[in-house]
Design a protein around this motif. Structure first.
Motif, PDB file in Angstrom:
ATOM      1  N   THR A   1       9.652   4.817  -3.780  1.00  0.00           N
ATOM      2  CA  THR A   1       9.192   5.940  -3.664  1.00  0.00           C
ATOM      3  C   THR A   1       9.888   7.521  -3.020  1.00  0.00           C
ATOM      4  O   THR A   1       9.728   8.367  -2.925  1.00  0.00           O
TER       5      THR A   1
ATOM      6  N   LYS B   1       1.581   7.174  -6.878  1.00  0.00           N
ATOM      7  CA  LYS B   1       2.030   7.396  -8.295  1.00  0.00           C
ATOM      8  C   LYS B   1       0.566   6.295  -9.148  1.00  0.00           C
ATOM      9  O   LYS B   1       0.153   5.444  -8.581  1.00  0.00           O
TER      10      LYS B   1
ATOM     11  N   THR C   1       1.644   4.076  -3.272  1.00  0.00           N
ATOM     12  CA  THR C   1       3.063   5.557  -3.763  1.00  0.00           C
ATOM     13  C   THR C   1       2.314   6.412  -4.300  1.00  0.00           C
ATOM     14  O   THR C   1       2.790   7.535  -3.986  1.00  0.00           O
TER      15      THR C   1
END
Length: 475
Positions: free
Chosen positions: A242, A273, A271
């Protein structure tokens, strides 16, 4: 994957739901057990703290403690917070699939450590894009370090029907990426999948290579592939990537394994994400879009009927269903029909997968695992039916004691197994005549309930069989 965590949480919530009223002390004690269960499942400590604080704050409110069913309310709060943990702060947002809204060829770059499953996942994605979205994809292997990595992707391309970039010996990753871009344009490919090299651990050379490839190909999606069996290490790897590569999402592989589940539960929070896909097996169709609400439902033993229906739609041939419907309309159901049903169960993932997706079948699944029973049961039943003549499959009543012995010998089973299968067929034939009254998925009850699979083989159901399958009291 989440079996141990699911069992621990199930025990906690069973105690809560068994009480007519809850006090704040009851809730806080339950949350302490939930905290321990999550930590033992290898969930990252900051994620556990946030989760427990959020659940406790909502669960000790007066609206919950004074409600008619406080235990159920607490379970709902936990479910909602699990979804937030897996999906982020907006759990009602649409599920994030691949972003293909770019000028073709849309570049998808696969990154991750060696052994995480990048190459196989690349092929799975290519197959999914071709079959489910009608996209023309080109796959290119940029892994010049691992022996035969490029050849492996070529073989997978043949198996999935997705084109792969021809291999030129000695060419370096950045040059391969440039050639892949040009080939994708010439072939009018909609999507270009770049399978990059991995390492045994994150290092500067790997990150430099990733950045160079990204600068040449300008990927729309950069997907980090991590092995969920590595637990907390998977989260550490995700953090490393990341900070260096512009990730757009995560793919968790081996979600069908026996890992504790901490990586999946921690990944989104750590993350920032989304988890976009989950690999659920070795087969090239074993890739699912990651749906936080469905995963939360599985963890809490609420089942996942939507996924079951989708898997059925993908596995069951329409013409077979229509043929069976016509026979059912006439009140017919022979052993060929039963064999077809059993084969469909195998193609949908087998007994364990089906039981895990049906609400209320969690204990039955656990009992199946305890007894050592697996999908060999379905294979044995198929062997028994296969040892019969076509005439006997159409009219099972023709079978006498002598023929049953021959069938048992031919299928490697016992005569009592043959009798149990025939009994199962009789019960299912009755159930199929009433399937319209039962409606929809309730028809599966004929397969799992009394007289169904529970009566089919020793140790599965009936008297002394598995609870929840055949009505017995268990071993």
């Amino acid at each position: 994957m989440f079996d141990n965590l699911s069992d621990r949480l199930g025990n906690v919530f069973d105690r809560l739901k068994g009480r007519g009223a809850l006090s704040e002390t009851d809730v806080r004690e339950a949350m302490r057990e939930v905290r321990i269960a999550l930590l033992e499942a290898d969930v990252a400590l900051p994620v556990v703290r946030r989760f427990i604080d959020a659940v406790t704050e909502k669960a000790v409110g007066q609206d919950v403690l004074r409600s008619v069913t406080p235990g159920q309310q607490v379970v709902k709060i936990v479910n909602d917070e699990l979804v937030v943990m897996l999906a982020g702060d907006d759990p009602d947002a649409p599920i994030e699939g691949l972003n293909l809204n770019a000028r073709p060829p849309v570049v998808i770059m696969m990154v991750g450590l060696q052994g995480s499953g990048k190459t196989t996942t690349t092929a799975k994605l290519g197959r999914m894009l071709r079959e489910k979205q009608g996209k023309k994809a080109l796959m290119a292997s940029l892994d010049v370090n691992r022996p035969a990595a490029q050849e492996q992707l070529a073989v997978l391309g043949e198996q999935t029907g997705v084109a792969t970039l021809p291999v030129i010996a000695g060419q370096q990753p950045v040059d391969i990426a440039r050639r892949a871009m040009e080939a994708a344009r010439l072939q009018a490919a909609d999507v270009l999948l770049l399978d990059t090299a991995g390492r045994l651990h994150v290092d500067e050379a790997l990150m430099a290579e990733m950045k160079a490839i990204a600068s040449v190909s300008a990927p729309t999606e950069v997907l980090l592939v991590v092995d969920s069996l590595t637990g907390q290490d998977a989260v550490n790897v995700a953090q490393s990537f990341t900070g260096e590569v512009p990730l757009t999402g995560v793919v968790l592989t081996r979600m069908d394994g026996d890992a504790r589940g901490g990586a999946a539960l921690s990944m989104r929070y750590v993350t920032g994400k989304p988890i976009k896909f989950a690999g659920t097996g070795e087969k090239l169709d074993a890739l699912e879009v990651f749906d936080p609400k469905r995963v939360a439902g599985r963890i809490l033993g609420m089942g996942d009927v939507v996924s079951l229906v989708e898997r059925a739609a993908a596995s069951i041939k329409e013409e077979e269903v229509e043929a069976l419907a016509r026979k059912m309309a006439k009140g017919e159901f022979d052993l060929d029909d039963l064999r077809m049903q059993l084969n469909q169960m195998r193609s949908m993932g087998g007994l364990g997968a089906l039981a895990g997706m049906l609400p209320g079948m969690k204990k039955a699944k656990a009992a199946m695992a305890e007894s050592g029973m697996d999908d060999k049961l379905l294979i044995h039943m198929d062997a028994i039916i296969g040892s019969m003549t076509a005439k006997e499959r159409k009219r099972p009543q023709l079978l006498n004691a002598k023929r049953k012995k021959r069938i048992a010998a031919g299928s490697g089973t016992e005569v009592q197994d043959v009798n149990k299968l025939l009994k199962m067929h009789q019960e299912m034939a009755k159930a199929m005549k009433q399937i319209k009254k039962m409606g929809g998925l309730k028809g599966l009850g004929a397969l799992f309930g009394k007289g169904g699979l529970g009566a089919a083989m020793p140790g599965l159901g009936g008297p002394g069989g598995l609870p929840g399958l055949g009505g017995g009291k268990g071993p």
